[in-house]
Scaffold this motif. Sequence first.
Motif, short mmCIF file in Angstrom:
data_model
loop_
_atom_site.label_atom_id
_atom_site.label_comp_id
_atom_site.label_asym_id
_atom_site.label_seq_id
_atom_site.Cartn_x
_atom_site.Cartn_y
_atom_site.Cartn_z
N CYS A 101 4.80 -25.41 13.37
CA CYS A 101 5.74 -24.83 12.42
C CYS A 101 5.08 -23.66 11.71
N ALA A 102 5.89 -22.78 11.13
CA ALA A 102 5.40 -21.63 10.38
C ALA A 102 6.40 -21.34 9.27
N VAL A 103 5.93 -20.71 8.21
CA VAL A 103 6.80 -20.44 7.08
C VAL A 103 6.89 -18.95 6.81
N ILE A 104 8.07 -18.50 6.38
CA ILE A 104 8.28 -17.11 5.94
C ILE A 104 8.57 -17.17 4.44
N PRO A 105 7.55 -17.05 3.59
CA PRO A 105 7.71 -17.25 2.15
C PRO A 105 8.75 -16.36 1.50
N ASP A 106 8.74 -15.07 1.82
CA ASP A 106 9.66 -14.14 1.17
C ASP A 106 11.12 -14.45 1.46
N TRP A 122 14.99 -22.74 9.52
CA TRP A 122 15.56 -23.61 8.50
C TRP A 122 15.52 -22.93 7.13
N ASP A 123 16.48 -23.25 6.29
CA ASP A 123 16.47 -22.80 4.91
C ASP A 123 15.58 -23.74 4.12
N LEU A 124 14.56 -23.20 3.47
CA LEU A 124 13.60 -24.03 2.75
C LEU A 124 14.16 -24.66 1.48
N GLU A 125 15.31 -24.18 1.02
CA GLU A 125 15.91 -24.73 -0.19
C GLU A 125 16.92 -25.83 0.11
N SER A 143 4.35 -18.48 15.81
CA SER A 143 3.70 -17.75 14.73
C SER A 143 4.68 -16.74 14.16
N VAL A 144 4.56 -16.45 12.87
CA VAL A 144 5.45 -15.49 12.20
C VAL A 144 4.64 -14.27 11.78
N SER A 145 5.21 -13.09 11.98
CA SER A 145 4.51 -11.86 11.58
C SER A 145 4.40 -11.79 10.06
N GLU A 146 3.37 -11.12 9.59
CA GLU A 146 3.10 -11.04 8.16
C GLU A 146 4.25 -10.39 7.39
N ASP A 147 4.96 -9.46 8.03
CA ASP A 147 6.08 -8.80 7.37
C ASP A 147 7.36 -9.62 7.43
N GLY A 148 7.31 -10.78 8.09
CA GLY A 148 8.46 -11.67 8.13
C GLY A 148 9.59 -11.26 9.05
N LYS A 149 9.34 -10.28 9.90
CA LYS A 149 10.41 -9.77 10.77
C LYS A 149 10.53 -10.51 12.10
#
Length: 394
Positions: A101-106, A122-125, A143-149
């Motif tokens: 799993c990976a997360v996109i914080p922004d 998934w929606d984290l909320e 893996s998720v890119s640092e820019d979240g794209k």
Amino acid sequence: MDKMTWRNIDPLSLDETIDEGKEEKDVEKRSASVWEHQELAQIPIKVLRGHTDAVTSCHFCFDDTKVLTSSHDKTAILWDTETGAALLVFERGHLSGISECAVIPDKKRLITASWDKTLNAWDLETGKIIWTAPQAGLLTSCSVSEDGKYVVSSCDPESAICLTSADTGERLFHIKDHHKSTITRCRFDPQSQHVASVSVDRTIKLWDLVSTKTTLSINSTHTNVVSNCCFTANGRYLCTASWDKTLQLWDVQTGTFRSHGGLTLSKGHDGSVSSCTFSMDGSVLVSGAYDRTVAVWNMETLCKTLELKGHADWVTDVAISADKKWVASASKCEECGKAFSISRLENSDLVTKCVFCRLKTETRSHLQPPPLSSSVLSIEDRNQIPSSTSSSVV
């Protein structure tokens, strides 16, 4: 872990029946999960319980206030680091185990890759699925890119990597036969410009997002499967972990390895290395292995400064908090199922029980096969490293 749970680990078992009664019990168990402290341990440790099968990945996120885990039990869980409470359980989205799993914080999104050949956002909320992207095969990594794209995933049996839009789930690129054999891990560099992938074929490849071509291919000097990889925050160094029991450092920006090869970190583990990760500043490297240990390395001196022993099963993943105070790993205690750690000063290599189980017995038992018990995630405090702990210079 009961015998029925083990079948989830088979990536080909996608048609197994779902026991709704068991799932309801599992949810109740997770909701009641809290930190378990082991006050007598030489290194302070907290145990987080909730998954009912092997934990496949763990991450600190949201400024170390949360821990995210995924499991072969087909779920992912977001935990509160301070209290150990399960804030949200992401379930009923996959038909087979989640490999990573990976997360996109922004964007407050969670990405899960599964052996059921799907990639979910998934929606984290709310815990709801935003999109599902079918893939060509079972997914071994994401893996998720640092820019979240973007999201990159690797799948088998095509030995392919797939680039997906993190917003819509649209497939952007699919590179079939990127390696000659199974891709074990794929990782974006911190600059979101390249995707590194490692494989059973013992090679390392960097794929460029701008040119959409493989710009670097390394025939590593690893003598067995390359199982994992990770970048330093500046993107200069790539570390690879291997079943040959070593880690190697590669300067992928200057290419000095072309004449000197990769820098080998050996004598860190007695078993196949499964995982590795750098601290945010690149000063610390943490590795986990199938010898049931976690090693902490000082990158300035190339010393193994700490070895955490006592796991009664494979260490499948490791993580280190941004402030470098905590190390997370998946582990089990042979008798009670609790995670634990001991100092490298411990005289015996046969310690397979936590301090409480050891206090109940007069003598220490010999190493036994992994127990059939629930999986846990352990988090150890690195601040309490004994001053007399010896180091291994490589």
